[in-house]
Motif scaffolding. Sequence first.
Motif, PDB file in Angstrom:
ATOM      1  N   SER A   1     -19.466  12.364  22.131  1.00 27.32           N
ATOM      2  CA  SER A   1     -18.694  13.063  23.320  1.00 27.32           C
ATOM      3  C   SER A   1     -19.452  14.129  23.893  1.00 27.32           C
ATOM      4  N   SER A   2     -20.875  13.843  23.862  1.00 28.23           N
ATOM      5  CA  SER A   2     -21.945  14.829  24.362  1.00 28.23           C
ATOM      6  C   SER A   2     -22.137  14.472  25.712  1.00 28.23           C
ATOM      7  N   GLY A   3     -21.586  13.239  26.316  1.00 32.61           N
ATOM      8  CA  GLY A   3     -22.129  12.884  27.627  1.00 32.61           C
ATOM      9  C   GLY A   3     -21.361  14.116  28.658  1.00 32.61           C
ATOM     10  N   GLU A   4     -21.893  14.170  29.903  1.00 32.74           N
ATOM     11  CA  GLU A   4     -21.267  15.078  30.925  1.00 32.74           C
ATOM     12  C   GLU A   4     -20.007  14.753  31.327  1.00 32.74           C
ATOM     13  N   ASP A   5     -19.825  13.582  31.482  1.00 35.33           N
ATOM     14  CA  ASP A   5     -18.513  13.061  31.967  1.00 35.33           C
ATOM     15  C   ASP A   5     -17.627  12.543  30.870  1.00 35.33           C
ATOM     16  N   SER A   6     -17.888  12.813  29.579  1.00 33.58           N
ATOM     17  CA  SER A   6     -17.077  12.329  28.576  1.00 33.58           C
ATOM     18  C   SER A   6     -15.395  12.703  28.626  1.00 33.58           C
ATOM     19  N   LEU A   7     -15.209  13.963  29.065  1.00 28.26           N
ATOM     20  CA  LEU A   7     -14.119  14.385  29.105  1.00 28.26           C
ATOM     21  C   LEU A   7     -13.131  13.580  30.261  1.00 28.26           C
ATOM     22  N   GLU A   8     -13.773  13.342  31.305  1.00 26.16           N
ATOM     23  CA  GLU A   8     -13.220  12.625  32.325  1.00 26.16           C
ATOM     24  C   GLU A   8     -12.763  10.994  31.938  1.00 26.16           C
ATOM     25  N   ARG A   9     -13.953  10.442  31.141  1.00 26.28           N
ATOM     26  CA  ARG A   9     -13.869   9.389  30.798  1.00 26.28           C
ATOM     27  C   ARG A   9     -12.721   9.061  29.554  1.00 26.28           C
ATOM     28  N   PHE A  10     -12.739  10.159  28.758  1.00 26.46           N
ATOM     29  CA  PHE A  10     -11.597   9.915  27.770  1.00 26.46           C
ATOM     30  C   PHE A  10     -10.150   9.982  28.460  1.00 26.46           C
ATOM     31  N   MET A  11      -9.987  11.085  29.361  1.00 32.24           N
ATOM     32  CA  MET A  11      -8.787  11.119  30.019  1.00 32.24           C
ATOM     33  C   MET A  11      -8.410   9.898  30.502  1.00 32.24           C
ATOM     34  N   ARG A  12      -9.311   8.956  31.339  1.00 36.93           N
ATOM     35  CA  ARG A  12      -9.056   7.868  32.272  1.00 36.93           C
ATOM     36  C   ARG A  12      -8.961   6.819  31.008  1.00 36.93           C
ATOM     37  N   ALA A  13      -9.279   6.706  29.915  1.00 33.13           N
ATOM     38  CA  ALA A  13      -9.180   5.821  28.800  1.00 33.13           C
ATOM     39  C   ALA A  13      -7.740   5.959  28.274  1.00 33.13           C
ATOM     40  N   ILE A  14      -7.484   7.295  28.010  1.00 30.05           N
ATOM     41  CA  ILE A  14      -6.093   7.635  27.519  1.00 30.05           C
ATOM     42  C   ILE A  14      -4.738   7.269  28.752  1.00 30.05           C
ATOM     43  N   ARG A  15      -5.192   7.523  29.773  1.00 31.47           N
ATOM     44  CA  ARG A  15      -4.299   7.012  31.033  1.00 31.47           C
ATOM     45  C   ARG A  15      -4.078   5.562  30.859  1.00 31.47           C
ATOM     46  N   ARG A  16      -5.094   4.853  30.682  1.00 29.09           N
ATOM     47  CA  ARG A  16      -5.052   3.218  30.888  1.00 29.09           C
ATOM     48  C   ARG A  16      -4.513   2.747  29.523  1.00 29.09           C
ATOM     49  N   TYR A  17      -4.792   3.382  28.424  1.00 30.74           N
ATOM     50  CA  TYR A  17      -4.155   2.986  27.046  1.00 30.74           C
ATOM     51  C   TYR A  17      -2.561   3.173  27.147  1.00 30.74           C
ATOM     52  N   SER A  18      -2.042   4.356  27.923  1.00 27.94           N
ATOM     53  CA  SER A  18      -0.672   4.577  27.693  1.00 27.94           C
ATOM     54  C   SER A  18      -0.070   3.926  28.721  1.00 27.94           C
ATOM     55  N   ASN A  19      -0.579   3.700  29.943  1.00 27.19           N
ATOM     56  CA  ASN A  19      -0.092   2.534  30.746  1.00 27.19           C
ATOM     57  C   ASN A  19       0.182   1.390  30.375  1.00 27.19           C
ATOM     58  N   THR A  20      -0.784   0.700  29.669  1.00 28.61           N
ATOM     59  CA  THR A  20      -0.858  -0.455  29.193  1.00 28.61           C
ATOM     60  C   THR A  20       0.460  -0.629  28.130  1.00 28.61           C
ATOM     61  N   MET A  21       0.381   0.351  27.175  1.00 37.03           N
ATOM     62  CA  MET A  21       1.261   0.314  26.152  1.00 37.03           C
ATOM     63  C   MET A  21       2.753   0.242  26.933  1.00 37.03           C
ATOM     64  N   SER A  22       2.883   1.064  27.958  1.00 39.05           N
ATOM     65  CA  SER A  22       4.365   1.038  28.780  1.00 39.05           C
ATOM     66  C   SER A  22       4.422  -0.192  29.222  1.00 39.05           C
ATOM     67  N   GLN A  23       3.362  -0.902  29.754  1.00 35.83           N
ATOM     68  CA  GLN A  23       3.562  -2.252  30.336  1.00 35.83           C
ATOM     69  C   GLN A  23       3.915  -3.288  29.270  1.00 35.83           C
ATOM     70  N   LEU A  24       3.362  -3.312  28.041  1.00 38.86           N
ATOM     71  CA  LEU A  24       3.545  -4.059  26.863  1.00 38.86           C
ATOM     72  C   LEU A  24       5.033  -4.038  26.643  1.00 38.86           C
ATOM     73  N   ASP A  25       5.520  -2.751  26.422  1.00 39.30           N
ATOM     74  CA  ASP A  25       6.840  -2.221  26.153  1.00 39.30           C
ATOM     75  C   ASP A  25       7.833  -3.030  26.958  1.00 39.30           C
ATOM     76  N   THR A  26       7.580  -2.915  28.302  1.00 34.85           N
ATOM     77  CA  THR A  26       8.212  -3.487  29.580  1.00 34.85           C
ATOM     78  C   THR A  26       8.469  -4.711  29.368  1.00 34.85           C
ATOM     79  N   LEU A  27       7.457  -5.498  29.120  1.00 37.09           N
ATOM     80  CA  LEU A  27       7.354  -6.910  29.134  1.00 37.09           C
ATOM     81  C   LEU A  27       7.898  -7.503  27.712  1.00 37.09           C
ATOM     82  N   PHE A  28       7.848  -6.881  26.610  1.00 37.08           N
ATOM     83  CA  PHE A  28       8.463  -7.012  25.378  1.00 37.08           C
ATOM     84  C   PHE A  28      10.155  -7.153  25.900  1.00 37.08           C
ATOM     85  N   LYS A  29      10.684  -6.116  26.560  1.00 36.30           N
ATOM     86  CA  LYS A  29      12.075  -6.049  26.813  1.00 36.30           C
ATOM     87  C   LYS A  29      12.570  -7.291  27.844  1.00 36.30           C
ATOM     88  N   LEU A  30      11.583  -7.348  28.593  1.00 38.82           N
ATOM     89  CA  LEU A  30      11.809  -8.593  29.644  1.00 38.82           C
ATOM     90  C   LEU A  30      11.824 -10.015  28.970  1.00 38.82           C
TER      91      LEU A  30
END
Length: 77
Positions: free
Chosen positions: A29-58
Amino acid sequence: MDIINVARSRLQADLEESTFEISNILEDSSGEDSLERFMRAIRRYSNTMSQLDTLFKLHQEVSKDQNKGEEEQQNEA
């Protein structure tokens, strides 16, 4: 149902990519943009999990409707 399986495969691939990105950032995490990349990856992960949950229900709803239709056809016969 094939479209559901294709969507699930695509979402699972996105989830794996997000997990890989998160792991890489946590390892270095020593990179200059590590926090931004980390937050973006978390958002993508969370969004994808939500989509998978919706798909499972469908998928459950579609399966339930298909089974109901098959039972009705058998009862009519």
